[in-house]
Design a protein around this motif. Structure first.
Motif, PDB file in Angstrom:
ATOM      1  N   VAL A   1     -12.099   6.881   4.424  1.00 32.87           N
ATOM      2  CA  VAL A   1     -11.245   5.761   4.034  1.00 32.87           C
ATOM      3  C   VAL A   1      -9.920   5.903   4.779  1.00 32.87           C
ATOM      4  O   VAL A   1      -9.203   6.895   4.610  1.00 32.87           O
TER       5      VAL A   1
ATOM      6  N   GLN B   1      -0.677   6.347   8.819  1.00 35.13           N
ATOM      7  CA  GLN B   1      -2.087   6.403   8.436  1.00 35.13           C
ATOM      8  C   GLN B   1      -2.364   7.495   7.418  1.00 35.13           C
ATOM      9  O   GLN B   1      -1.778   8.571   7.480  1.00 35.13           O
TER      10      GLN B   1
ATOM     11  N   THR C   1       0.856  -1.184   0.000  1.00 34.64           N
ATOM     12  CA  THR C   1       0.000   0.000   0.000  1.00 34.64           C
ATOM     13  C   THR C   1       0.891   1.233   0.000  1.00 34.64           C
ATOM     14  O   THR C   1       2.083   1.162   0.341  1.00 34.64           O
TER      15      THR C   1
ATOM     16  N   ASP D   1      -6.304   4.224   5.436  1.00 34.41           N
ATOM     17  CA  ASP D   1      -5.242   3.282   5.100  1.00 34.41           C
ATOM     18  C   ASP D   1      -4.190   3.355   6.194  1.00 34.41           C
ATOM     19  O   ASP D   1      -3.782   4.459   6.599  1.00 34.41           O
TER      20      ASP D   1
ATOM     21  N   GLU E   1      -3.876  -2.178   6.553  1.00 35.58           N
ATOM     22  CA  GLU E   1      -5.338  -2.143   6.704  1.00 35.58           C
ATOM     23  C   GLU E   1      -5.938  -1.072   5.805  1.00 35.58           C
ATOM     24  O   GLU E   1      -5.358   0.001   5.624  1.00 35.58           O
ATOM     25  N   LYS E   2      -7.089  -1.387   5.244  1.00 32.82           N
ATOM     26  CA  LYS E   2      -7.912  -0.394   4.554  1.00 32.82           C
ATOM     27  C   LYS E   2      -9.312  -0.528   5.113  1.00 32.82           C
ATOM     28  O   LYS E   2      -9.942  -1.579   4.989  1.00 32.82           O
TER      29      LYS E   2
END
Length: 257
Positions: free
Chosen positions: A211, A185, A117, A213, A227-228
């Motif tokens: 949202v 984040q 990511t 991330d 994590e999303k």
């Protein structure tokens, strides 16, 4: 003249109403009230009981008394950049605020390939195998969070054997003995339409969604988790710690933050 325990309870309730004490925060303990206000244990205990009876806090056996969420719109406040907030986990945070958490697991599978990511312009790569968990997080039967986690099975072998109804952050620390060095984040916002295939929220019309991330890191730059997550925009507010400060103590050669 008001009894001493009423004055103490009103002082704490004032802090709750002003936002100095937020939902999920711990109210001063009985011993702390005794020390601060120079009162007996009976007076301190009655003060806590008074706060709880008025619905501002809830006592959890063995843990303490915690501020409940009494805002009219029941917005949930979450703090970005806080390792302590992340460590507490979703379910525990909701319980401390007086909500009943529920989780529905949509997918729990092992991916042999890695995942990556981008957060704040930097790529975070996790080599396979990877545990993927996609779950829906509820509070009092209202879906608040659509969460997808990727956890390194290379760094945390057999973590897929554990229940998903836990704080993985604590598992990384307690079971696998990793020192969490940072949580990176990114927060953005989108509008989900009712007919969107990615929309699992119960909403008849367009819904604003946050949202988030994130990447959970352990020194030296080990990626434990990616994590999303999607958060209901009409139920959440986010606070940000711009420059988090950590108190470091050295215990048996191990530095803790």
């Amino acid at each position: 003249m008001k009894p001493k325990f009423v004055k103490i309870s009103e002082a704490i309730i004032k802090k709750i109403k002003s936002g100095e004490l937020l939902p999920g925060d711990k109210v001063p303990s009985e011993n702390e009230l005794i020390s601060q206000f120079k009162v007996s244990n009976t007076t301190a205990r009655k003060s806590l009981q008074e706060i709880e009876s008025k619905g501002y806090a809830q006592r959890i056996k063995g843990k303490g008394t915690f501020v409940l969420n009494k805002t009219e719109d029941h917005h949930l406040l979450r703090t970005l950049g806080s390792i302590d907030a992340t460590r507490r986990g979703f379910d525990e945070s909701l319980k401390l605020e007086g909500f009943l958490p529920k989780t529905i697991v949509l997918e729990k599978t092992v991916l042999e390939h890695g995942v990556s990511t981008e957060i704040s312009g930097k790529h975070y790569i996790m080599e396979g195998p990877v545990l993927k968990i996609h779950q829906l997080r509820y509070a009092d039967d209202l879906l608040l969070k659509d969460e997808t986690k990727y956890i390194s099975l290379k760094l945390c072998p057999k973590i897929n054997m554990l229940s998903t109804d836990l704080s993985y952050f604590k598992v990384y620390e307690d079971k696998y003995h990793y020192k969490i060095s940072d949580v990176k984040q990114n927060l953005s916002a989108v509008i989900l339409q009712p007919d969107d295939n990615n929309n699992n929220f119960e909403a008849d019309g367009p819904l604003p969604v946050f949202v988030l991330d994130s990447a959970v890191l352990s020194q030296p730059d080990l990626v434990l988790e990616l994590e999303k997550s999607l958060y209901r925009g009409d139920k959440y507010k986010f606070a940000i710690i711009a420059h988090p400060e950590y108190n470091e103590t050295v215990t048996s050669g191990t530095k803790r933050v």
